[in-house]
Design a protein around this motif. Sequence first.
Motif, PDB file in Angstrom:
ATOM      1  N   VAL A  21       2.558   3.035   0.437  1.00  0.00           N
ATOM      2  CA  VAL A  21       2.525   3.814   1.659  1.00  0.00           C
ATOM      3  C   VAL A  21       3.948   3.976   2.158  1.00  0.00           C
ATOM      4  O   VAL A  21       4.696   3.019   2.191  1.00  0.00           O
ATOM      5  N   GLY A  22       4.293   5.194   2.563  1.00  0.00           N
ATOM      6  CA  GLY A  22       5.543   5.421   3.252  1.00  0.00           C
ATOM      7  C   GLY A  22       6.775   5.138   2.433  1.00  0.00           C
ATOM      8  O   GLY A  22       7.817   4.804   2.974  1.00  0.00           O
ATOM      9  N   GLY A  23       6.709   5.271   1.114  1.00  0.00           N
ATOM     10  CA  GLY A  23       7.890   5.117   0.295  1.00  0.00           C
ATOM     11  C   GLY A  23       8.216   3.686  -0.043  1.00  0.00           C
ATOM     12  O   GLY A  23       9.268   3.405  -0.592  1.00  0.00           O
ATOM     13  N   ALA A  24       7.348   2.715   0.277  1.00  0.00           N
ATOM     14  CA  ALA A  24       7.628   1.326  -0.046  1.00  0.00           C
ATOM     15  C   ALA A  24       6.389   0.670  -0.607  1.00  0.00           C
ATOM     16  O   ALA A  24       5.275   1.111  -0.384  1.00  0.00           O
ATOM     17  N   VAL A  25       6.608  -0.414  -1.325  1.00  0.00           N
ATOM     18  CA  VAL A  25       5.472  -1.124  -1.890  1.00  0.00           C
ATOM     19  C   VAL A  25       4.649  -1.737  -0.783  1.00  0.00           C
ATOM     20  O   VAL A  25       5.164  -2.413   0.082  1.00  0.00           O
ATOM     21  N   VAL A  26       3.370  -1.487  -0.800  1.00  0.00           N
ATOM     22  CA  VAL A  26       2.465  -2.104   0.164  1.00  0.00           C
ATOM     23  C   VAL A  26       1.393  -2.821  -0.632  1.00  0.00           C
ATOM     24  O   VAL A  26       0.227  -2.786  -0.277  1.00  0.00           O
ATOM     25  N   GLY A  27       1.796  -3.456  -1.695  1.00  0.00           N
ATOM     26  CA  GLY A  27       0.854  -4.231  -2.481  1.00  0.00           C
ATOM     27  C   GLY A  27       0.173  -5.275  -1.632  1.00  0.00           C
ATOM     28  O   GLY A  27      -0.997  -5.588  -1.831  1.00  0.00           O
ATOM     29  N   ILE A  74       1.893   7.324   7.456  1.00  0.00           N
ATOM     30  CA  ILE A  74       3.210   6.747   7.201  1.00  0.00           C
ATOM     31  C   ILE A  74       3.559   6.850   5.726  1.00  0.00           C
ATOM     32  O   ILE A  74       4.643   6.447   5.312  1.00  0.00           O
ATOM     33  N   SER A  75       2.668   7.386   4.914  1.00  0.00           N
ATOM     34  CA  SER A  75       2.990   7.737   3.537  1.00  0.00           C
ATOM     35  C   SER A  75       3.376   9.209   3.487  1.00  0.00           C
ATOM     36  O   SER A  75       2.549  10.082   3.765  1.00  0.00           O
ATOM     37  N   PRO A  76       4.612   9.541   3.129  1.00  0.00           N
ATOM     38  CA  PRO A  76       4.989  10.953   3.054  1.00  0.00           C
ATOM     39  C   PRO A  76       4.186  11.714   2.015  1.00  0.00           C
ATOM     40  O   PRO A  76       4.001  12.926   2.133  1.00  0.00           O
ATOM     41  N   PHE A  77       3.676  11.010   0.999  1.00  0.00           N
ATOM     42  CA  PHE A  77       2.914  11.689  -0.040  1.00  0.00           C
ATOM     43  C   PHE A  77       1.546  12.124   0.469  1.00  0.00           C
ATOM     44  O   PHE A  77       1.015  13.147   0.044  1.00  0.00           O
ATOM     45  N   CYS A  78       0.989  11.353   1.397  1.00  0.00           N
ATOM     46  CA  CYS A  78      -0.259  11.777   2.038  1.00  0.00           C
ATOM     47  C   CYS A  78      -0.019  12.979   2.937  1.00  0.00           C
ATOM     48  O   CYS A  78      -0.818  13.916   2.968  1.00  0.00           O
ATOM     49  N   VAL A  79       1.101  12.972   3.677  1.00  0.00           N
ATOM     50  CA  VAL A  79       1.436  14.105   4.545  1.00  0.00           C
ATOM     51  C   VAL A  79       1.706  15.346   3.703  1.00  0.00           C
ATOM     52  O   VAL A  79       1.279  16.453   4.054  1.00  0.00           O
ATOM     53  N   LYS A  80       2.409  15.169   2.603  1.00  0.00           N
ATOM     54  CA  LYS A  80       2.685  16.291   1.692  1.00  0.00           C
ATOM     55  C   LYS A  80       1.391  16.957   1.258  1.00  0.00           C
ATOM     56  O   LYS A  80       1.262  18.196   1.319  1.00  0.00           O
ATOM     57  N   THR A 168      13.377  -3.108   6.086  1.00  0.00           N
ATOM     58  CA  THR A 168      14.365  -4.195   6.145  1.00  0.00           C
ATOM     59  C   THR A 168      15.016  -4.203   7.531  1.00  0.00           C
ATOM     60  O   THR A 168      14.526  -4.842   8.444  1.00  0.00           O
ATOM     61  N   LEU A 169      16.100  -3.471   7.696  1.00  0.00           N
ATOM     62  CA  LEU A 169      16.830  -3.511   8.962  1.00  0.00           C
ATOM     63  C   LEU A 169      16.053  -2.892  10.115  1.00  0.00           C
ATOM     64  O   LEU A 169      16.244  -3.277  11.271  1.00  0.00           O
ATOM     65  N   GLY A 170      15.173  -1.932   9.821  1.00  0.00           N
ATOM     66  CA  GLY A 170      14.382  -1.315  10.882  1.00  0.00           C
ATOM     67  C   GLY A 170      12.984  -1.870  11.016  1.00  0.00           C
ATOM     68  O   GLY A 170      12.149  -1.303  11.717  1.00  0.00           O
ATOM     69  N   ALA A 171      12.733  -2.993  10.360  1.00  0.00           N
ATOM     70  CA  ALA A 171      11.365  -3.523  10.286  1.00  0.00           C
ATOM     71  C   ALA A 171      10.807  -3.939  11.639  1.00  0.00           C
ATOM     72  O   ALA A 171       9.623  -3.733  11.909  1.00  0.00           O
ATOM     73  N   ASP A 172      11.627  -4.531  12.499  1.00  0.00           N
ATOM     74  CA  ASP A 172      11.114  -4.990  13.795  1.00  0.00           C
ATOM     75  C   ASP A 172      10.523  -3.829  14.588  1.00  0.00           C
ATOM     76  O   ASP A 172       9.405  -3.924  15.124  1.00  0.00           O
ATOM     77  N   THR A 173      11.252  -2.717  14.650  1.00  0.00           N
ATOM     78  CA  THR A 173      10.764  -1.557  15.394  1.00  0.00           C
ATOM     79  C   THR A 173       9.541  -0.954  14.729  1.00  0.00           C
ATOM     80  O   THR A 173       8.551  -0.615  15.397  1.00  0.00           O
ATOM     81  N   PHE A 174       9.588  -0.831  13.409  1.00  0.00           N
ATOM     82  CA  PHE A 174       8.473  -0.211  12.699  1.00  0.00           C
ATOM     83  C   PHE A 174       7.187  -0.994  12.884  1.00  0.00           C
ATOM     84  O   PHE A 174       6.140  -0.434  13.224  1.00  0.00           O
ATOM     85  N   TRP A 175       7.245  -2.295  12.676  1.00  0.00           N
ATOM     86  CA  TRP A 175       6.023  -3.093  12.758  1.00  0.00           C
ATOM     87  C   TRP A 175       5.504  -3.184  14.188  1.00  0.00           C
ATOM     88  O   TRP A 175       4.286  -3.195  14.415  1.00  0.00           O
ATOM     89  N   LYS A 176       6.396  -3.195  15.134  1.00  0.00           N
ATOM     90  CA  LYS A 176       5.963  -3.255  16.534  1.00  0.00           C
ATOM     91  C   LYS A 176       5.248  -1.979  16.946  1.00  0.00           C
ATOM     92  O   LYS A 176       4.213  -2.007  17.619  1.00  0.00           O
ATOM     93  N   ASN A 177       5.789  -0.827  16.518  1.00  0.00           N
ATOM     94  CA  ASN A 177       5.266   0.457  16.990  1.00  0.00           C
ATOM     95  C   ASN A 177       4.149   1.043  16.140  1.00  0.00           C
ATOM     96  O   ASN A 177       3.285   1.750  16.658  1.00  0.00           O
ATOM     97  N   PHE A 178       4.163   0.744  14.825  1.00  0.00           N
ATOM     98  CA  PHE A 178       3.266   1.481  13.945  1.00  0.00           C
ATOM     99  C   PHE A 178       2.365   0.618  13.076  1.00  0.00           C
ATOM    100  O   PHE A 178       1.512   1.146  12.377  1.00  0.00           O
TER     101      PHE A 178
END
Length: 309
Positions: A21-27, A74-80, A168-178
Amino acid sequence: MEEIRHFLEGHKALALGGAVVGGAVVGALGVLGWTAFHKNDAGPLTPPVDPSSFTKKNHVYLLIPPRLGAVPSISPFCVKLETWFRMANIPYEVVETMSPSPSKQTFPYIYLNGEETADSRFIIEKCAQRFGKRLDNHLTEMEKAIFVAYSHMIEEHFVITYAWHRYTLGADTFWKNFMPYERLGPMGKRMAGAREFMRKGIQERAWLRGIGRHSPEEIYRLAEEDLQSLSTYLGNREFFFGREPSVIDCTLFAHLCQLLCLDVDFPPKKKLQSEWKNLADYVQRIKIRFYPDWNLVCSPKANGTDNRN
C-alpha cells in the motif's frame, strides 16, 4: 507498490499475508489481517473476500484496502486504477478489504465475471479490451514511448523517494493522521507492530534499489529531479499529452495526490506550490473533472458503486 512483491517473495514467512500500500511494503498489515481472520481470539478487520458474492455480469468489483481519508487510497496504484475507471467511464463497485489478491498478494485487484485479475497495469489492459475503452488510442508512437519511460520513472523510482520518507522520517505524522488504530477495528494496538515492520521493509527495499543508500537530502534531490522533469514536460497542457486524458494521467495524478493531499511533510512538496505549481493545478483539474464526489470517495467506508452515478 506492485513491484515490491518480488521483495516479499524473498521473505517466504510474509508471503501469505504480504500486501503493498502506498509505495511501501505493508506485509505486516497482511500478516496481521491474516492472523485476525484465522485466530479465534480476534475478530477480522473486514471479512475474507468471498468471490461467490460477486454475481453481476460484466460488472467490475474493485478490491482495495480500507479508505482512511484525504485520498481515495494511500496506495497510489489503487488511485491510479480508480481514476482510470472514471476516465474510461466504466462503472465499478469498491470492496474494501484487508485481503490482498489471491494470485499476486497485492492491491489493487478486481473480479470481473468471476475471474480475478491483479496489478493495475494488467487490470487496465483487461478492462480496456473487455469494454472497448482505450484511453491511449490517440497517442502517437513517440508519445507512447514517452509514456513508457515516464511510467517507469514514476512507478519504479519516484514512488520510492516519497514512500521512504512517509514510513521513516515522516512516519509520526503519517501514522497519527492516516493510520489511527481506533479506525481499524479489532486489530487495534496490534497495528503498532506494523509500523516498525513497514519502516524496516521500505528501508530494505529502498536500499536494494540503491535509493536508500543515499542521505535524506540526496533522496529529496532525486525526487525533485523527477518532479522538475514532469513539470517541464507537462507545461501548460491540460493533460500530459494534450487535451485528452490517457493512462499516464491516471498514474501521475495518483502519485501527486499522495503528496498534495496527505499531510506528510515531504520537503519537495513545497515547490509544488511555487516552481512546479502547474503540477498542483493539474491535480486540481483532474479532481474537479473526474472526482466531483472527492470528499465522499475519500471518506472511510466510502465503498459501494461509483458515486457519480
